[in-house]
Design a protein around this motif. Structure first.
Motif, PDB file in Angstrom:
ATOM      1  N   GLY A 187       1.451   6.083   2.254  1.00  0.00           N
ATOM      2  CA  GLY A 187       1.644   7.151   1.459  1.00  0.00           C
ATOM      3  C   GLY A 187       0.030   6.295   0.698  1.00  0.00           C
ATOM      4  O   GLY A 187      -0.932   6.310   1.739  1.00  0.00           O
ATOM      5  N   GLU A 188       0.275   6.809  -0.594  1.00  0.00           N
ATOM      6  CA  GLU A 188      -0.790   6.370  -1.791  1.00  0.00           C
ATOM      7  C   GLU A 188      -1.513   5.137  -1.031  1.00  0.00           C
ATOM      8  O   GLU A 188      -1.279   4.184  -0.343  1.00  0.00           O
ATOM      9  N   SER A 189      -2.937   4.959  -1.763  1.00  0.00           N
ATOM     10  CA  SER A 189      -3.888   4.405  -1.150  1.00  0.00           C
ATOM     11  C   SER A 189      -3.007   2.708  -0.766  1.00  0.00           C
ATOM     12  O   SER A 189      -2.271   2.479  -1.680  1.00  0.00           O
ATOM     13  N   MET A 190      -3.626   2.080   0.005  1.00  0.00           N
ATOM     14  CA  MET A 190      -2.983   1.056   0.549  1.00  0.00           C
ATOM     15  C   MET A 190      -3.570  -0.237  -0.568  1.00  0.00           C
ATOM     16  O   MET A 190      -3.577  -1.521  -0.047  1.00  0.00           O
ATOM     17  N   ALA A 191      -5.045   0.144  -0.836  1.00  0.00           N
ATOM     18  CA  ALA A 191      -5.804  -1.051  -1.212  1.00  0.00           C
ATOM     19  C   ALA A 191      -6.204  -2.050  -0.393  1.00  0.00           C
ATOM     20  O   ALA A 191      -5.806  -3.403  -0.357  1.00  0.00           O
ATOM     21  N   ASP A 208       2.789  10.032   9.180  1.00  0.00           N
ATOM     22  CA  ASP A 208       3.319  11.130   8.256  1.00  0.00           C
ATOM     23  C   ASP A 208       1.878  11.518   7.177  1.00  0.00           C
ATOM     24  O   ASP A 208       1.319  11.883   6.841  1.00  0.00           O
ATOM     25  N   GLY A 209       0.784  10.492   7.266  1.00  0.00           N
ATOM     26  CA  GLY A 209      -0.345  10.232   6.415  1.00  0.00           C
ATOM     27  C   GLY A 209      -0.948  10.256   7.071  1.00  0.00           C
ATOM     28  O   GLY A 209      -1.633  10.521   8.383  1.00  0.00           O
ATOM     29  N   PRO A 249      11.837   5.532   9.730  1.00  0.00           N
ATOM     30  CA  PRO A 249      12.102   6.561   9.494  1.00  0.00           C
ATOM     31  C   PRO A 249      10.989   6.660   7.506  1.00  0.00           C
ATOM     32  O   PRO A 249      10.026   7.879   8.135  1.00  0.00           O
ATOM     33  N   ASP A 250      11.131   6.221   7.088  1.00  0.00           N
ATOM     34  CA  ASP A 250      10.410   6.687   5.476  1.00  0.00           C
ATOM     35  C   ASP A 250       9.180   5.624   5.639  1.00  0.00           C
ATOM     36  O   ASP A 250       8.018   5.933   5.171  1.00  0.00           O
ATOM     37  N   ALA A 281      -6.773   0.307  11.655  1.00  0.00           N
ATOM     38  CA  ALA A 281      -6.383   2.244  11.211  1.00  0.00           C
ATOM     39  C   ALA A 281      -7.515   2.450  11.393  1.00  0.00           C
ATOM     40  O   ALA A 281      -8.697   1.986  10.652  1.00  0.00           O
ATOM     41  N   VAL A 282      -8.025   3.873  11.179  1.00  0.00           N
ATOM     42  CA  VAL A 282      -8.645   4.726  11.093  1.00  0.00           C
ATOM     43  C   VAL A 282      -7.839   5.965  10.292  1.00  0.00           C
ATOM     44  O   VAL A 282      -7.471   6.678  10.700  1.00  0.00           O
TER      45      VAL A 282
END
Length: 150
Positions: A134-138, A48-49, A96-97, A66-67
């Protein structure tokens, strides 16, 4: 956006259907996220991101890559042990989450009740409990001296 790959030409295609344009990038130049992606791209999944995830079919480092939406590339997981050479990463999926990522090595050289090359199912999660989109995975890519076998 619509994404697809060519295993024959090692090319990732990105189509902008609204604008009627497309762009391409090579996938086997060995620099996908600082990883050693040098073989055939395979499965594509968009959660979803902002990340498009792809798997590698064959080569010396099967894994998940990933890109992001800006074109930045990441090596998420890579298998370096010799038992994985020529293996294929398959079955990429997310809970799912989005907090769990699942993948398989098709022929990881393991043995269960006498059956060789049984395959391995793996589950991954972020230490911070957030979604993979979600937010940055660093994300960090580790040098060869820091790599560990899966």
């Amino acid at each position: 956006m619509l994404y697809f790959v060519s295993k024959k030409t090692y090319t990732l295609y990105k189509l902008d259907l609204d604008k009627g344009t497309y762009s391409t990038s090579v996938t086997n130049d060995g620099v996908l996220g600082g990883g050693e992606f040098r073989h055939s791209p395979d499965q594509l999944i968009r959660n979803d991101g902002e990340f498009l995830y792809l798997t590698e079919d064959g080569g010396k480092t099967p894994g998940v890559y990933a890109v992001d939406s800006s074109g930045e590339k990441y090596a998420i997981i890579e298998a370096y042990a010799s038992q994985y050479f020529g293996d294929e990463t398959t079955g990429l999926a997310f809970s799912p989450d989005g907090t769990r990522m699942y993948g398989c090595f098709q022929d990881c050289g393991c043995e269960v009740t006498g059956a060789k090359d049984c395959g391995c199912l793996l589950e991954f999660w972020r230490d911070d409990g957030r979604s993979f989109d979600g937010e940055s995975m660093a994300l960090k890519f580790h040098s060869n001296s820091e790599k560990r076998s899966v």
